[in-house]
Design a protein around this motif. Structure first.
Motif, PDB file in Angstrom:
ATOM      1  N   HIS A  24     -57.914   8.098  34.577  1.00  0.00           N
ATOM      2  CA  HIS A  24     -58.206   9.384  33.944  1.00  0.00           C
ATOM      3  C   HIS A  24     -58.040  10.524  34.957  1.00  0.00           C
ATOM      4  O   HIS A  24     -57.429  11.555  34.632  1.00  0.00           O
ATOM      5  N   TYR A  25     -58.578  10.336  36.155  1.00  0.00           N
ATOM      6  CA  TYR A  25     -58.441  11.366  37.182  1.00  0.00           C
ATOM      7  C   TYR A  25     -56.981  11.604  37.527  1.00  0.00           C
ATOM      8  O   TYR A  25     -56.584  12.724  37.851  1.00  0.00           O
ATOM      9  N   GLU A  26     -56.156  10.565  37.442  1.00  0.00           N
ATOM     10  CA  GLU A  26     -54.718  10.746  37.645  1.00  0.00           C
ATOM     11  C   GLU A  26     -54.129  11.550  36.482  1.00  0.00           C
ATOM     12  O   GLU A  26     -53.368  12.496  36.698  1.00  0.00           O
ATOM     13  N   GLU A  27     -54.513  11.204  35.250  1.00  0.00           N
ATOM     14  CA  GLU A  27     -53.982  11.896  34.072  1.00  0.00           C
ATOM     15  C   GLU A  27     -54.299  13.388  34.086  1.00  0.00           C
ATOM     16  O   GLU A  27     -53.480  14.200  33.647  1.00  0.00           O
ATOM     17  N   VAL A  28     -55.483  13.760  34.577  1.00  0.00           N
ATOM     18  CA  VAL A  28     -55.875  15.173  34.589  1.00  0.00           C
ATOM     19  C   VAL A  28     -55.466  15.878  35.881  1.00  0.00           C
ATOM     20  O   VAL A  28     -55.796  17.043  36.080  1.00  0.00           O
ATOM     21  N   GLY A  29     -54.769  15.174  36.757  1.00  0.00           N
ATOM     22  CA  GLY A  29     -54.194  15.799  37.938  1.00  0.00           C
ATOM     23  C   GLY A  29     -55.108  15.940  39.138  1.00  0.00           C
ATOM     24  O   GLY A  29     -54.824  16.731  40.033  1.00  0.00           O
ATOM     25  N   LEU A  30     -56.204  15.182  39.181  1.00  0.00           N
ATOM     26  CA  LEU A  30     -57.110  15.280  40.336  1.00  0.00           C
ATOM     27  C   LEU A  30     -56.660  14.412  41.501  1.00  0.00           C
ATOM     28  O   LEU A  30     -56.917  14.738  42.654  1.00  0.00           O
ATOM     29  N   VAL A  31     -56.026  13.306  41.196  1.00  0.00           N
ATOM     30  CA  VAL A  31     -55.556  12.407  42.252  1.00  0.00           C
ATOM     31  C   VAL A  31     -54.252  11.783  41.774  1.00  0.00           C
ATOM     32  O   VAL A  31     -54.085  11.519  40.583  1.00  0.00           O
ATOM     33  N   THR A  32     -53.344  11.609  42.713  1.00  0.00           N
ATOM     34  CA  THR A  32     -52.064  10.986  42.404  1.00  0.00           C
ATOM     35  C   THR A  32     -51.855   9.845  43.383  1.00  0.00           C
ATOM     36  O   THR A  32     -52.015  10.046  44.592  1.00  0.00           O
ATOM     37  N   PRO A  33     -51.518   8.658  42.870  1.00  0.00           N
ATOM     38  CA  PRO A  33     -51.243   7.560  43.803  1.00  0.00           C
ATOM     39  C   PRO A  33     -50.146   7.970  44.788  1.00  0.00           C
ATOM     40  O   PRO A  33     -49.204   8.660  44.417  1.00  0.00           O
ATOM     41  N   SER A  34     -50.318   7.552  46.017  1.00  0.00           N
ATOM     42  CA  SER A  34     -49.348   7.931  47.042  1.00  0.00           C
ATOM     43  C   SER A  34     -48.011   7.235  46.882  1.00  0.00           C
ATOM     44  O   SER A  34     -46.992   7.709  47.387  1.00  0.00           O
ATOM     45  N   ALA A  35     -48.018   6.111  46.187  1.00  0.00           N
ATOM     46  CA  ALA A  35     -46.784   5.347  46.026  1.00  0.00           C
ATOM     47  C   ALA A  35     -46.928   4.428  44.820  1.00  0.00           C
ATOM     48  O   ALA A  35     -48.001   4.325  44.218  1.00  0.00           O
ATOM     49  N   ARG A  36     -45.831   3.777  44.512  1.00  0.00           N
ATOM     50  CA  ARG A  36     -45.818   2.746  43.473  1.00  0.00           C
ATOM     51  C   ARG A  36     -45.138   1.514  44.074  1.00  0.00           C
ATOM     52  O   ARG A  36     -44.211   1.627  44.866  1.00  0.00           O
ATOM     53  N   SER A  37     -45.635   0.360  43.675  1.00  0.00           N
ATOM     54  CA  SER A  37     -45.002  -0.879  44.134  1.00  0.00           C
ATOM     55  C   SER A  37     -43.689  -1.065  43.385  1.00  0.00           C
ATOM     56  O   SER A  37     -43.403  -0.339  42.425  1.00  0.00           O
ATOM     57  N   GLN A  38     -42.910  -2.062  43.797  1.00  0.00           N
ATOM     58  CA  GLN A  38     -41.656  -2.332  43.105  1.00  0.00           C
ATOM     59  C   GLN A  38     -41.916  -2.685  41.646  1.00  0.00           C
ATOM     60  O   GLN A  38     -41.096  -2.405  40.786  1.00  0.00           O
ATOM     61  N   GLY A  39     -43.090  -3.272  41.385  1.00  0.00           N
ATOM     62  CA  GLY A  39     -43.461  -3.619  40.020  1.00  0.00           C
ATOM     63  C   GLY A  39     -44.093  -2.471  39.251  1.00  0.00           C
ATOM     64  O   GLY A  39     -44.487  -2.627  38.105  1.00  0.00           O
ATOM     65  N   GLY A  40     -44.215  -1.307  39.880  1.00  0.00           N
ATOM     66  CA  GLY A  40     -44.753  -0.144  39.204  1.00  0.00           C
ATOM     67  C   GLY A  40     -46.257   0.036  39.331  1.00  0.00           C
ATOM     68  O   GLY A  40     -46.838   0.922  38.706  1.00  0.00           O
ATOM     69  N   PHE A  41     -46.915  -0.792  40.150  1.00  0.00           N
ATOM     70  CA  PHE A  41     -48.356  -0.666  40.318  1.00  0.00           C
ATOM     71  C   PHE A  41     -48.698   0.527  41.203  1.00  0.00           C
ATOM     72  O   PHE A  41     -47.994   0.815  42.178  1.00  0.00           O
ATOM     73  N   ARG A  42     -49.774   1.184  40.856  1.00  0.00           N
ATOM     74  CA  ARG A  42     -50.243   2.324  41.648  1.00  0.00           C
ATOM     75  C   ARG A  42     -50.669   1.833  43.031  1.00  0.00           C
ATOM     76  O   ARG A  42     -51.377   0.835  43.143  1.00  0.00           O
ATOM     77  N   LEU A  43     -50.291   2.600  44.058  1.00  0.00           N
ATOM     78  CA  LEU A  43     -50.688   2.290  45.423  1.00  0.00           C
ATOM     79  C   LEU A  43     -51.358   3.516  46.028  1.00  0.00           C
ATOM     80  O   LEU A  43     -50.865   4.638  45.887  1.00  0.00           O
ATOM     81  N   TYR A  44     -52.466   3.295  46.690  1.00  0.00           N
ATOM     82  CA  TYR A  44     -53.282   4.376  47.224  1.00  0.00           C
ATOM     83  C   TYR A  44     -53.454   4.224  48.727  1.00  0.00           C
ATOM     84  O   TYR A  44     -53.416   3.119  49.255  1.00  0.00           O
ATOM     85  N   LEU A  61     -73.273  16.139  40.211  1.00  0.00           N
ATOM     86  CA  LEU A  61     -73.818  17.478  40.379  1.00  0.00           C
ATOM     87  C   LEU A  61     -73.383  18.409  39.247  1.00  0.00           C
ATOM     88  O   LEU A  61     -73.753  19.577  39.225  1.00  0.00           O
ATOM     89  N   GLY A  62     -72.602  17.882  38.322  1.00  0.00           N
ATOM     90  CA  GLY A  62     -72.224  18.654  37.150  1.00  0.00           C
ATOM     91  C   GLY A  62     -71.032  19.577  37.329  1.00  0.00           C
ATOM     92  O   GLY A  62     -70.805  20.462  36.504  1.00  0.00           O
ATOM     93  N   PHE A  63     -70.259  19.380  38.385  1.00  0.00           N
ATOM     94  CA  PHE A  63     -69.059  20.199  38.553  1.00  0.00           C
ATOM     95  C   PHE A  63     -68.035  19.812  37.490  1.00  0.00           C
ATOM     96  O   PHE A  63     -67.904  18.643  37.127  1.00  0.00           O
ATOM     97  N   THR A  64     -67.318  20.801  36.988  1.00  0.00           N
ATOM     98  CA  THR A  64     -66.302  20.558  35.970  1.00  0.00           C
ATOM     99  C   THR A  64     -65.028  20.013  36.614  1.00  0.00           C
ATOM    100  O   THR A  64     -64.847  20.114  37.846  1.00  0.00           O
ATOM    101  N   LEU A  65     -64.135  19.502  35.775  1.00  0.00           N
ATOM    102  CA  LEU A  65     -62.846  19.031  36.286  1.00  0.00           C
ATOM    103  C   LEU A  65     -62.077  20.177  36.934  1.00  0.00           C
ATOM    104  O   LEU A  65     -61.438  20.000  37.970  1.00  0.00           O
ATOM    105  N   ASP A  66     -62.154  21.367  36.337  1.00  0.00           N
ATOM    106  CA  ASP A  66     -61.465  22.523  36.933  1.00  0.00           C
ATOM    107  C   ASP A  66     -62.047  22.871  38.297  1.00  0.00           C
ATOM    108  O   ASP A  66     -61.306  23.218  39.221  1.00  0.00           O
ATOM    109  N   GLU A  67     -63.366  22.792  38.433  1.00  0.00           N
ATOM    110  CA  GLU A  67     -63.987  23.064  39.731  1.00  0.00           C
ATOM    111  C   GLU A  67     -63.592  22.007  40.752  1.00  0.00           C
ATOM    112  O   GLU A  67     -63.325  22.321  41.915  1.00  0.00           O
TER     113      GLU A  67
END
Length: 142
Positions: A24-44, A61-67
């Motif tokens: 979910h955090y990837e979908e909303v743009g908060l974190v992006t895996p640094s790489a993908r394996s040859q099989g397409g798996f997320r790598l961090y 602490l109640g911070f929003t996704l935008d914050e």
């Protein structure tokens, strides 16, 4: 996979976040895996884990996704700033200080809520202890 990269399962275990939450955090743009394996798996990387830990610490602490996104942008820009534009750097630091102040206020609010909750639990224990025919309850805190 090399020693620098981790699959999402290891990241989930290290951050105590669910796979679904990390995705979910990837979908909303908060974190992006640094790489993908040859099989397409997320790598961090460790930096990705550190980013997820910032998010994990902001959430209760109640911070929003935008914050969260804004603070991560601030830290990214501060980390990448090698040019030395002191005006922009000071503006970013002031925004970060505002988040620190907001976190301190939210922590104080949580402490107040916890104190009230503990007082409520104490009241219930006292009422139960004093009720006719009730067995004594063990104390939950000193």
């Amino acid at each position: 996979m090399d020693d620098e990269h981790m699959q999402i399962g290891e990241v989930a275990a290290r951050t105590e976040l669910s796979l679904r939450t990390i995705r979910h955090y990837e979908e909303v743009g908060l974190v992006t895996p640094s790489a993908r394996s040859q099989g397409g798996f997320r790598l961090y990387t460790e930096a990705d884990v550190a980013r997820l830990m910032v998010i994990r610490r902001m959430k209760p602490l109640g911070f929003t996704l935008d914050e969260m996104r804004d603070l991560l942008d601030i830290t990214d820009r501060l980390d990448a700033d090698v040019s030395g534009d002191s005006g922009e750097r000071e503006a970013l630091l002031e925004r970060m200080r505002a988040y620190e102040r907001a976190a301190a206020r939210k922590i104080e609010d949580l402490r107040t809520q916890l104190t009230r909750a503990e007082d409520f639990a104490d009241t219930l224990r006292t009422r139960l202890r004093d009720a006719p025919g009730e067995a004594p309850l063990p104390a939950l805190r000193d």
